[in-house]
Design a protein around this motif. Sequence first.
Motif, PDB file in Angstrom:
ATOM      1  N   ARG A  45     -28.993 -25.195 136.606  1.00  0.00           N
ATOM      2  CA  ARG A  45     -30.162 -25.668 135.871  1.00  0.00           C
ATOM      3  C   ARG A  45     -31.140 -24.521 135.702  1.00  0.00           C
ATOM      4  N   MET A  46     -31.803 -24.479 134.545  1.00  0.00           N
ATOM      5  CA  MET A  46     -32.773 -23.424 134.273  1.00  0.00           C
ATOM      6  C   MET A  46     -34.133 -24.068 134.024  1.00  0.00           C
ATOM      7  N   ASP A  47     -35.175 -23.461 134.579  1.00  0.00           N
ATOM      8  CA  ASP A  47     -36.507 -23.972 134.285  1.00  0.00           C
ATOM      9  C   ASP A  47     -37.037 -23.279 133.031  1.00  0.00           C
ATOM     10  N   ALA A  48     -38.241 -23.599 132.628  1.00  0.00           N
ATOM     11  CA  ALA A  48     -38.799 -23.106 131.368  1.00  0.00           C
ATOM     12  C   ALA A  48     -38.914 -21.585 131.356  1.00  0.00           C
ATOM     13  N   ASP A  49     -39.340 -20.998 132.471  1.00  0.00           N
ATOM     14  CA  ASP A  49     -39.498 -19.539 132.526  1.00  0.00           C
ATOM     15  C   ASP A  49     -38.152 -18.836 132.387  1.00  0.00           C
TER      16      ASP A  49
END
Length: 74
Positions: A45-49
């Motif tokens: 999973r990747m966050d916004a940054d």
Amino acid sequence: MPFPIKVCAVCSEEFELKPDKPGFANRCPECSIPESTGDSSTKQRMDADERKNASEANAARRQAMRELLYRKDS
């Protein structure tokens, strides 16, 4: 005509290589079964940054490739 006998590269068991066998030709049917069947928890999973950083890096790569491919030799 008998099927060829192969040795599994993973478990070293002998097996018959039959047509339309799923998986790899050098693995027995038990070792050819995918380890994660439908398990989406292994996806990272990747966050916004992280998404923004990846997007900027991809844009920079595209720009560099464009400059290399379409530059005019002076």
